[in-house]
Design an enzyme around this catalytic site. Structure first.
Site, PDB file in Angstrom:
ATOM      1  N   HIS A 145       0.928  -1.240  -0.086  1.00  9.20           N
ATOM      2  CA  HIS A 145       0.009   0.117   0.101  1.00  9.20           C
ATOM      3  C   HIS A 145       0.922   1.266   0.006  1.00  9.20           C
ATOM      4  CE1 HIS A 145      -3.003   2.887   1.197  1.00  9.20           C
ATOM      5  NE2 HIS A 145      -3.854   1.903   0.785  1.00  9.20           N
TER       6      HIS A 145
ATOM      7  N   ASP B 170      -7.963  -5.501   0.275  1.00  3.80           N
ATOM      8  CA  ASP B 170      -8.525  -6.137  -0.839  1.00  3.80           C
ATOM      9  C   ASP B 170      -8.141  -7.561  -0.770  1.00  3.80           C
ATOM     10  OD1 ASP B 170      -9.798  -4.308  -2.426  1.00  3.80           O
ATOM     11  OD2 ASP B 170      -7.978  -3.460  -3.112  1.00  3.80           O
TER      12      ASP B 170
HETATM   13  N1  CMC Z   1       4.091  -7.445  -4.904  1.00  7.43           N
HETATM   14  C1  CMC Z   1       5.434  -7.445  -5.282  1.00  7.43           C
HETATM   15  N2  CMC Z   1       6.025  -6.350  -4.874  1.00  7.43           N
HETATM   16  C2  CMC Z   1       5.565  -5.351  -4.357  1.00  7.43           C
HETATM   17  C3  CMC Z   1       4.088  -5.092  -4.465  1.00  7.43           C
HETATM   18  C4  CMC Z   1       3.302  -6.400  -4.612  1.00  7.43           C
HETATM   19  N3  CMC Z   1       1.983  -6.301  -4.464  1.00  7.43           N
HETATM   20  N4  CMC Z   1       3.750  -4.105  -3.852  1.00  7.43           N
HETATM   21  C5  CMC Z   1       5.011  -3.186  -3.789  1.00  7.43           C
HETATM   22  N5  CMC Z   1       5.917  -3.984  -4.093  1.00  7.43           N
HETATM   23  C6  CMC Z   1       7.220  -3.512  -4.325  1.00  7.43           C
HETATM   24  C7  CMC Z   1       7.590  -2.586  -5.462  1.00  7.43           C
HETATM   25  O1  CMC Z   1       8.068  -3.350  -6.524  1.00  7.43           O
HETATM   26  C8  CMC Z   1       8.823  -1.769  -4.950  1.00  7.43           C
HETATM   27  O2  CMC Z   1       9.946  -2.604  -4.886  1.00  7.43           O
HETATM   28  P1  CMC Z   1      11.365  -1.709  -4.977  1.00  7.43           P
HETATM   29  O3  CMC Z   1      11.678  -1.033  -4.108  1.00  7.43           O
HETATM   30  O4  CMC Z   1      12.254  -2.916  -5.135  1.00  7.43           O
HETATM   31  O5  CMC Z   1      11.153  -1.094  -6.333  1.00  7.43           O
HETATM   32  C9  CMC Z   1       8.543  -1.612  -3.424  1.00  7.43           C
HETATM   33  O6  CMC Z   1       7.731  -2.849  -3.177  1.00  7.43           O
HETATM   34  C10 CMC Z   1       7.598  -0.503  -3.051  1.00  7.43           C
HETATM   35  O7  CMC Z   1       6.339  -0.268  -3.706  1.00  7.43           O
HETATM   36  P2  CMC Z   1       5.853   0.626  -4.883  1.00  7.43           P
HETATM   37  O8  CMC Z   1       5.545   0.324  -5.750  1.00  7.43           O
HETATM   38  O9  CMC Z   1       6.823   1.989  -4.564  1.00  7.43           O
HETATM   39  O10 CMC Z   1       4.393   1.049  -4.141  1.00  7.43           O
HETATM   40  P3  CMC Z   1       3.383   1.775  -4.422  1.00  7.43           P
HETATM   41  O11 CMC Z   1       2.979   2.856  -3.280  1.00  7.43           O
HETATM   42  O12 CMC Z   1       3.938   2.728  -5.724  1.00  7.43           O
HETATM   43  O13 CMC Z   1       2.279   1.137  -4.874  1.00  7.43           O
HETATM   44  C11 CMC Z   1       0.206  -0.453  -4.542  1.00  7.43           C
HETATM   45  C12 CMC Z   1       1.245   0.740  -4.032  1.00  7.43           C
HETATM   46  C13 CMC Z   1      -0.898  -0.727  -3.692  1.00  7.43           C
HETATM   47  C14 CMC Z   1      -0.031   0.019  -6.101  1.00  7.43           C
HETATM   48  C15 CMC Z   1       1.149  -1.642  -4.932  1.00  7.43           C
HETATM   49  O14 CMC Z   1       1.784  -2.185  -3.612  1.00  7.43           O
HETATM   50  C16 CMC Z   1       0.524  -2.911  -5.709  1.00  7.43           C
HETATM   51  O15 CMC Z   1       0.442  -2.978  -6.893  1.00  7.43           O
HETATM   52  N6  CMC Z   1      -0.050  -4.050  -4.682  1.00  7.43           N
HETATM   53  C17 CMC Z   1      -0.716  -4.864  -5.545  1.00  7.43           C
HETATM   54  C18 CMC Z   1      -2.203  -4.391  -5.871  1.00  7.43           C
HETATM   55  C19 CMC Z   1      -3.275  -3.963  -4.645  1.00  7.43           C
HETATM   56  O16 CMC Z   1      -3.365  -4.923  -3.799  1.00  7.43           O
HETATM   57  N7  CMC Z   1      -3.945  -2.944  -4.784  1.00  7.43           N
HETATM   58  C20 CMC Z   1      -4.913  -2.693  -3.630  1.00  7.43           C
HETATM   59  C21 CMC Z   1      -4.225  -1.585  -2.965  1.00  7.43           C
HETATM   60  S1  CMC Z   1      -5.183  -1.274  -1.347  1.00  7.43           S
HETATM   61  C22 CMC Z   1      -6.815  -0.663  -1.815  1.00  7.43           C
HETATM   62  C23 CMC Z   1      -6.965   0.187  -2.875  1.00  7.43           C
HETATM   63  O17 CMC Z   1      -5.969   1.413  -2.895  1.00  7.43           O
HETATM   64  O18 CMC Z   1      -7.801   0.453  -3.928  1.00  7.43           O
END
Ligand code: CMC
Length: 432
Positions: A308, A366
């Site tokens: 998140h 989720d």
């Molecule tokens: N699986 C694997 N790696 C992950 C995941 C994941 N679900 N989420 C984040 N990471 C990694 C990401 O690749 C990054 O790695 P690195 O530092 O090596 O580059 C690190 O963790 C930090 O993540 P980020 O991409 O900077 O996180 P963000 O804030 O940009 O994205 C997110 C947040 C929710 C979009 C992402 O965690 C994600 O895609 N999760 C899966 C989809 C999901 O469950 N979404 C629902 C979110 S909660 C409800 C809502 O908002 O609707």
């Protein structure tokens, strides 16, 4: 107490800027950079808005490190245990918990607005039988603007209130129409003797040829999920609603934009994607393989329902929903639920894995919600629609807060341009 300003020195020109610090009631301070462009001729660069507060708001507070979520100051755990979706809707939209009389009046008004114009129903019928319900819902919501010219003056507080009741009341009806269309079953009209979630379940599952009794356990489970999904401050869909609404667009257009933004798998679409992923993993012995894929940046596979932007700790909503899964599955007599077992095992293994630990990736709202939706018989393509019904309350609260602020201006981010510098047009014959 006023906090000292930050001083910014431009090393090239020697120009200094005072950047005032703005403090909220809780949470981190914010630097007010509004004078920066005038003083220094520079913009700030914050792609994906990781550290930018886009507005002031009094609605919802999140402390992502501590795993705290407050609606108008009330902890979500207390609301989940003791409140109801209708009460939470009132709280978020009006700012205070309602008195008994206010709650009764609110419930009555929402109940009396549940029917939709028959022409709107005909729109639903025009969609292809396998249209994704989110496509139908966003289109039908946008088209509501064509039906309510009488009450769409965004500067009229009573018009705003009527809109807020209409949209909250009609979203379940629109969702049910989309569901029945996909099944090829006749639409079931709302029943005003039923409470919000019971009515939704009745519209989803009743058929004209036999009586249908709403299971109170199912209605209560849905009510809980709706409370937990009702608002989450400036998330992508809410920010979309604010941005669209800041142009002065009608509120149905703004909410429809929110529905569209919610659909993506990084946001509300994750609940559908989690169940797809669990099915794809299949058995616990496959978990390590999928965790490796999630860690491999070239795979494009992410652990859905994990991570998140704000929570770097347990999402408090996920904790409540995980507990609710045990309770609801037991009450519904569905304790043998392999996908829930797999989700629990996946969480356990991921939370011991260095990749997820070091990045503070925890289950989010989720991760477990789909387990409950599936136990209630709600089809997977409808999970994000369920989220949209609940989040409509938050979208409305934010839209109302923004529109009633006399200082509201159109939202308009800047950019760091990296394209070609100015060049002269060449006739096509002269281009190589
Ligand atoms: N699986 C694997 N790696 C992950 C995941 C994941 N679900 N989420 C984040 N990471 C990694 C990401 O690749 C990054 O790695 P690195 O530092 O090596 O580059 C690190 O963790 C930090 O993540 P980020 O991409 O900077 O996180 P963000 O804030 O940009 O994205 C997110 C947040 C929710 C979009 C992402 O965690 C994600 O895609 N999760 C899966 C989809 C999901 O469950 N979404 C629902 C979110 S909660 C409800 C809502 O908002 O609707």
């Amino acid at each position: 107490m006023e906090k000292p300003s930050f001083e910014l020195l431009n090393p090239a020109t020697g120009t200094k800027s005072e950047l005032p610090v703005r403090s909220g009631s809780i949470g981190p301070d914010c630097l007010d950079i509004s004078a920066l462009s005038k003083d220094q001729g520079v913009f700030t660069f914050d792609p994906a808005f990781s550290v930018t507060a886009s507005c002031e708001s009094k609605i919802t507070f999140i402390d992502g490190d501590a795993g705290v979520l407050l609606y108008r100051g009330y902890p979500v755990e207390q609301l989940a245990a003791r409140s109801s979706f209708m009460e939470v809707a009132y709280l978020l939209i009006y700012g205070e918990l309602p008195s008994n009389t206010q709650l009764t009046a609110y419930r009555t008004s929402i109940t009396r607005h549940t029917m939709i114009n028959e022409s709107l129903l005909r729109f639903t019928n025009g969609f292809h039988h396998n249209a994704h319900p989110m496509a139908m819902v966003s289109a039908v919501v946008a088209s509501m603007a064509a039906f309510y010219y009488d009450s769409m003056d965004i500067h009229n507080p009573r018009h705003r209130e009527i809109f807020s009741h209409r949209i909250v009341a009609k979203l379940p009806t629109i969702a049910a129409a989309a569901h029945k269309h996909a099944l090829g079953q006749p639409f079931v009209y709302p029943r005003n003797d039923l409470a919000y979630c019971a009515n939704l379940l009745n519209m989803f599952f009743a058929v004209p040829c036999e009586p249908y009794q709403v299971d109170p356990v199912a209605a209560q489970a849905l009510d809980l999920l709706f409370m937990l999904h009702a608002d989450h401050e400036q998330n992508a869909s809410t920010s979309t609603v604010r941005l669209a609404g800041s142009t002065g667009a009608n509120p149905y257009a703004a909410i429809s934009a929110g529905v569209s933004a919610l659909w993506g798998p990084a946001h509300g679409g994750a609940n559908e994607a989690v169940l797809d992923m669990l099915e794809q993993i299949g058995t616990a012995d496959q978990i390590p393989k999928y965790l490796d894929m999630a860690k491999d940046k070239s795979s494009h596979f992410k652990l859905m329902g994990f991570g998140h932007r704000v929570y770097k700790n347990f999402d408090p909503r996920a904790k409540i929903i995980r507990e609710a899964c045990h309770r609801v599955l037991a009450k519904l007599g569905r304790t043998d639920n392999p996908l829930f077992e797999l989700a629990l095992r996946l969480e356990e293994i991921a939370l011991k894995d260095e990749y997820f630990v070091s990045r503070k990736l925890y289950p989010n709202v989720d991760f477990y919600s789909g387990v409950i939706y599936s136990a209630l018989g709600i089809p997977r393509s409808m999970y994000t629609v369920m989220f949209a019904i609940a989040r409509t309350v938050g979208w409305v609260a934010h839209w109302m807060e923004m529109i009633s602020d006399p200082a509201m201006r159109i939202g308009r981010p800047r950019q760091l341009y990296t394209g070609p510098t100015q060049r002269d047009y060449l006739d096509v014959a002269k281009r190589s």
